[in-house]
Design an enzyme around this catalytic site. Structure first.
Site: not given
Ligand code: CAA
Length: 380
Positions: A129, A157, A362, A364
């Site tokens: 997640g 969703t 989307e 936590t």
């Molecule tokens: N925009 C552009 N690029 C991005 C970005 C963004 N917002 N976020 C990350 N990136 C890029 C980074 O720059 C990085 O690129 P490089 O490797 O080239 O440097 C790459 O993506 C990896 O980024 P991270 O190292 O930050 O990635 P991570 O694995 O550490 O994860 C995290 C980061 C912020 C924790 C991410 O996993 C996250 O947002 N998790 C939450 C997920 C989420 O919100 N899920 C909800 C799903 S939808 C839902 O709820 C239900 C539905 O049906 C609607």
């Protein structure tokens, strides 16, 4: 009342959706809480031109922008947070095609989105997640140039009611987040099983199921965007969706405050309406200030998106502030209603249940705090 400047057309859309919400949405919110997704209401949203309001006219859309779509979600949420969430999740998926689709994909799917076909965004899995890069679903090339999808998704969703899914899967399991790609999957494809509807605490008017994929064969043009770019595409899409959560929080908070305000002006204690007691007035003071702050954060971030500026930090701040305050506002409104607030008859207990999702889905609160804290501390 928000002082953010809208264009004349945006003001007209806001007034239209506000009217639509009063007439068509708010009266059905309780029904949806008890019965689930409302297909009739979906039909009315489509007839009102709201499903594709932000899409270009050449696709049959209303020609609006990111601010316009946030206006629609904000106004709908004043009558039903569930319906606003449905539209948010729909656009989260469909807009991936808008931003990353080939011309052929846009010509094929965007008119369908404007005509009311429902889309769902498939990222989360039962074991991945918050750690979105940890998904395990896979796609491998098929012999005919197409693709084979296996695995499953959870908490999606709009699943169960969606016509199309945008599914994120590993195309190179060794490459971490750079081995994830996005695929368009129609609901009727062989090998797709949609599980039962989740018996959720709130947001019950939006459908949520598990999905499982058993050797689903997809055509070559099911790939959306570049191979290996799916994680970045999904993160950018979530940046946009987090603004929508701010809009839902602002709308839901206002809905709750309106119910509590009407109650406070009528309910008598100690010889006067409870609205005349300072203890109650202070609650409304805090609520009104916080709702205005949510609106300003939400629309300012939507403006950044409409101008094509990166808004990762601002969207996370908007969602964190708005989601957390919305839960507290709904709880305060419940408190204003006293014992009646604990009864389903007065609706506010539903708002409390709906609000909690805004702190989980989307991104936590904890993930958002990591993102914001990390970014702010790294800023020079
Ligand atoms: N925009 C552009 N690029 C991005 C970005 C963004 N917002 N976020 C990350 N990136 C890029 C980074 O720059 C990085 O690129 P490089 O490797 O080239 O440097 C790459 O993506 C990896 O980024 P991270 O190292 O930050 O990635 P991570 O694995 O550490 O994860 C995290 C980061 C912020 C924790 C991410 O996993 C996250 O947002 N998790 C939450 C997920 C989420 O919100 N899920 C909800 C799903 S939808 C839902 O709820 C239900 C539905 O049906 C609607």
């Amino acid at each position: 009342m928000i002082t953010f400047q809208f264009t004349e057309e945006q003001n007209m859309i806001r007034d239209m959706v506000r009217e639509f919400t009063k007439k068509e949405v708010e009266p059905r919110d309780k029904w949806m809480d008890e019965n689930g997704f409302d297909y009739d209401l979906h039909k009315k949203l489509t007839q009102a031109g709201l499903m594709g309001i932000h899409l270009a006219e050449k696709y049959g859309g209303g020609g609006g922008d990111a601010v316009t779509s946030i206006i629609v979600i904000h106004e709908l949420a004043k009558g039903s947070a569930s319906v606003a969430l449905f539209l948010d999740a729909n656009w989260l998926a469909a807009d991936l095609i808008l931003y990353h689709g080939s011309e052929a994909q846009k010509d094929k799917y965007l008119p369908l989105a404007a005509q009311g076909k429902i889309f769902a965004f498939g990222l989360t899995e039962s074991s991945a997640g918050s750690d979105a890069a940890g998904i395990k679903s896979t796609v491998v090339p098929a012999e005919d140039g197409g693709w084979i999808l296996n695995g499953g998704k959870a908490w999606i969703t709009n699943s169960g009611v969606a016509d199309y899914y945008v599914i994120l899967a590993k195309t190179d399991p060794e490459a971490g987040n750079k081995g994830i790609s996005a695929f368009i999957v129609p609901k009727e494809v062989e090998g797709l099983t949609v599980g039962k509807f989740e018996d959720k605490m709130g947001m019950r008017g939006s459908a949520t199921c598990e999905l499982s994929f058993d050797n689903i064969h997809l055509p070559a043009d099911a790939l959306l965007g570049d191979l290996g770019k799916g994680f970045k595409m999904a993160m950018e899409a979530l940046d946009g969706a987090r603004i929508s959560i701010g809009a839902i929080a602002a709308g839901l908070s206002e809905h709750a405050m309106t119910v509590a305000k009407n109650y406070a002006n009528e309910r008598m204690t100690f010889g006067k309406p409870i609205a005349k007691h300072q203890g109650i007035q202070f609650k409304f003071a805090d609520m009104a200030a916080e709702i205005r702050a949510m609106e300003l954060l939400t629309y300012d971030t939507a403006r950044m998106k409409a101008e094509g500026k990166r808004h990762t930090l601002e969207a996370a701040e908007t969602k964190l502030f708005s989601g957390t305050r919305c839960t507290q506002i709904c709880l305060e409104c419940q408190q204003v209603l006293g014992g009646n607030g604990y009864s389903k008859e007065y609706n506010v207990e539903r708002f409390v249940r709906d609000a909690k999702l805004l702190e989980i889905g989307e991104g936590t609160n904890e993930i958002l705090r990591m993102l914001i804290g990390g970014t702010v501390l790294a800023q020079k």
